[in-house]
Structures are given as structure tokens and as C-alpha cells.
Scaffold this motif. Structure first.
Motif, PDB file in Angstrom:
ATOM      1  N   ILE A  94       0.866  -1.161  -0.032  1.00 41.11           N
ATOM      2  CA  ILE A  94      -0.097  -0.010  -0.090  1.00 41.11           C
ATOM      3  C   ILE A  94       0.723   1.337   0.106  1.00 41.11           C
ATOM      4  O   ILE A  94       0.509   2.118  -0.760  1.00 41.11           O
ATOM      5  CB  ILE A  94      -0.959  -0.043   1.138  1.00 41.11           C
ATOM      6  N   LEU A  95       1.838   1.195   0.930  1.00 40.25           N
ATOM      7  CA  LEU A  95       2.755   2.466   0.991  1.00 40.25           C
ATOM      8  C   LEU A  95       3.417   2.572  -0.379  1.00 40.25           C
ATOM      9  O   LEU A  95       3.749   3.676  -0.714  1.00 40.25           O
ATOM     10  CB  LEU A  95       3.869   2.054   2.161  1.00 40.25           C
ATOM     11  N   LYS A  96       4.084   1.554  -1.045  1.00 43.26           N
ATOM     12  CA  LYS A  96       4.683   1.633  -2.096  1.00 43.26           C
ATOM     13  C   LYS A  96       3.708   2.321  -3.478  1.00 43.26           C
ATOM     14  O   LYS A  96       4.020   2.793  -4.244  1.00 43.26           O
ATOM     15  CB  LYS A  96       5.352   0.335  -2.836  1.00 43.26           C
ATOM     16  N   ALA A  97       2.570   1.833  -3.408  1.00 42.86           N
ATOM     17  CA  ALA A  97       1.659   2.261  -4.388  1.00 42.86           C
ATOM     18  C   ALA A  97       1.388   4.002  -4.068  1.00 42.86           C
ATOM     19  O   ALA A  97       1.377   4.602  -4.956  1.00 42.86           O
ATOM     20  CB  ALA A  97       0.306   1.736  -4.182  1.00 42.86           C
ATOM     21  N   LYS A  98       1.274   4.307  -2.866  1.00 34.58           N
ATOM     22  CA  LYS A  98       1.151   5.668  -2.609  1.00 34.58           C
ATOM     23  C   LYS A  98       2.384   6.564  -2.972  1.00 34.58           C
ATOM     24  O   LYS A  98       2.157   7.566  -3.722  1.00 34.58           O
ATOM     25  CB  LYS A  98       0.977   5.938  -1.107  1.00 34.58           C
ATOM     26  N   LYS A 100       4.513   5.833  -5.260  1.00 34.79           N
ATOM     27  CA  LYS A 100       4.626   5.442  -6.827  1.00 34.79           C
ATOM     28  C   LYS A 100       3.738   6.774  -7.520  1.00 34.79           C
ATOM     29  O   LYS A 100       4.249   7.399  -8.325  1.00 34.79           O
ATOM     30  CB  LYS A 100       3.979   4.367  -7.423  1.00 34.79           C
ATOM     31  N   THR A 101       2.622   7.153  -6.702  1.00 33.00           N
ATOM     32  CA  THR A 101       1.676   8.166  -7.392  1.00 33.00           C
ATOM     33  C   THR A 101       2.460   9.464  -6.977  1.00 33.00           C
ATOM     34  O   THR A 101       2.499  10.527  -7.824  1.00 33.00           O
ATOM     35  CB  THR A 101       0.629   8.165  -6.617  1.00 33.00           C
ATOM     36  N   LEU A 102       3.384   9.800  -6.158  1.00 32.77           N
ATOM     37  CA  LEU A 102       4.318  10.969  -5.839  1.00 32.77           C
ATOM     38  C   LEU A 102       5.250  11.107  -6.992  1.00 32.77           C
ATOM     39  O   LEU A 102       5.633  12.160  -7.054  1.00 32.77           O
ATOM     40  CB  LEU A 102       4.649  10.824  -4.322  1.00 32.77           C
ATOM     41  N   GLN A 103       5.878   9.943  -7.352  1.00 32.73           N
ATOM     42  CA  GLN A 103       7.082   9.938  -8.125  1.00 32.73           C
ATOM     43  C   GLN A 103       6.808  10.500  -9.913  1.00 32.73           C
ATOM     44  O   GLN A 103       7.358  10.604 -10.488  1.00 32.73           O
ATOM     45  CB  GLN A 103       7.843   8.490  -8.171  1.00 32.73           C
ATOM     46  N   GLN A 104       5.183  10.296 -10.021  1.00 33.15           N
ATOM     47  CA  GLN A 104       5.057  10.639 -11.138  1.00 33.15           C
ATOM     48  C   GLN A 104       4.864  12.185 -11.610  1.00 33.15           C
ATOM     49  O   GLN A 104       4.403  13.010 -10.633  1.00 33.15           O
ATOM     50  CB  GLN A 104       3.547   9.920 -11.763  1.00 33.15           C
ATOM     51  N   PRO A 105       5.468  12.509 -12.645  1.00 33.72           N
ATOM     52  CA  PRO A 105       5.474  14.074 -12.957  1.00 33.72           C
ATOM     53  C   PRO A 105       4.086  14.596 -13.197  1.00 33.72           C
ATOM     54  O   PRO A 105       3.265  14.083 -13.514  1.00 33.72           O
ATOM     55  CB  PRO A 105       5.974  14.038 -14.354  1.00 33.72           C
ATOM     56  N   SER A 106       3.981  15.805 -12.664  1.00 35.24           N
ATOM     57  CA  SER A 106       2.857  16.634 -12.566  1.00 35.24           C
ATOM     58  C   SER A 106       1.978  16.787 -14.056  1.00 35.24           C
ATOM     59  O   SER A 106       2.636  16.912 -14.906  1.00 35.24           O
ATOM     60  CB  SER A 106       2.614  17.661 -11.986  1.00 35.24           C
TER      61      SER A 106
END
Length: 106
Positions: A94-98, A100-106
Motif C-alpha cells: 500500500i505504501l509503495k503504491a502511494k 509511486k503516485t508521488l513519483q509521477q510528474p505533474s
């Protein structure tokens, strides 16, 4: 040989650190971390109490049966450890998924 308690502790610490840096409100994260830590602790305490009771029963049942009882206890303890590890791995996913969303460029 893998030292299960050390593995569980390391996983729990890693999960806690991950939750602390997660993009949620700090008080929400701390409350979640506290609850999950309490749940893990209660599960581990419960599992080891059960194993302890089984060891006491095995010792009382006599030396002939002791060897068989010990093998059953090993299996049961291993299953309980696996259950705790699976819970911690699920939390880590769950933490990895969260993250990963932060690592995606805006």
C-alpha cells in the motif's frame, strides 16, 4: 537461518517510516501507525501465547509424544510468523503504491 522476530521488527519499522513520510496529514498518519502497530503487537502476542500454551501441553503429555508435538509446534509457529509477514507485506505494498503516485510528474 532467518531470524523471524528481527525480520518482523525490521518490516514494522520500515512500514512505520514509510507511513511517516506518506503525503497524509501527520495526525492521521500517526493515528494509523499507532493502530496498525497495536494490531500487529496484539496479533504477535496472541500467537506466541498460543504457542506457549501448546508447549506447556506438549510437555505435560509425556516424553513419547513430545517429539511429535514439537514438530507440530514448529509448523504452527512458522504459519503464525508467515501470517504476520503477509500482513506487513500488504501494508508495505500500500505504501509503495502511494509512493509511486508521488513519483509521477505533474
Amino acid at each position: 537461518m532467518i531470524h523471524i522476530p528481527a525480520l518482523l521488527l525490521g518490516t514494522a519499522i520500515g512500514t512505520g517510516i514509510g507511513m511517516l513520510i506518506a503525503p497524509e496529514k501527520g495526525s492521521d498518519t500517526r493515528a494509523k501507525l499507532k493502530k496498525e502497530g497495536k494490531d500487529v503487537k496484539e496479533q504477535i502476542v496472541s500467537d506466541f501465547k498460543e504457542v506457549k500454551e501448546d508447549v506447556s501441553k506438549a510437555a505435560a503429555s509425556g516424553k513419547e509424544k513430545l517429539s511429535d508435538e514439537i514438530e507440530e509446534l514448529k509448523v504452527k509457529a512458522s504459519q503464525k510468523a508467515e501470517k504476520a509477514i503477509m500482513f506487513l507485506e500488504k501494508q508495505l505494498a500500500i505504501l509503495k503504491a502511494k509512493n509511486k503516485t508521488l513519483q509521477q510528474p505533474s
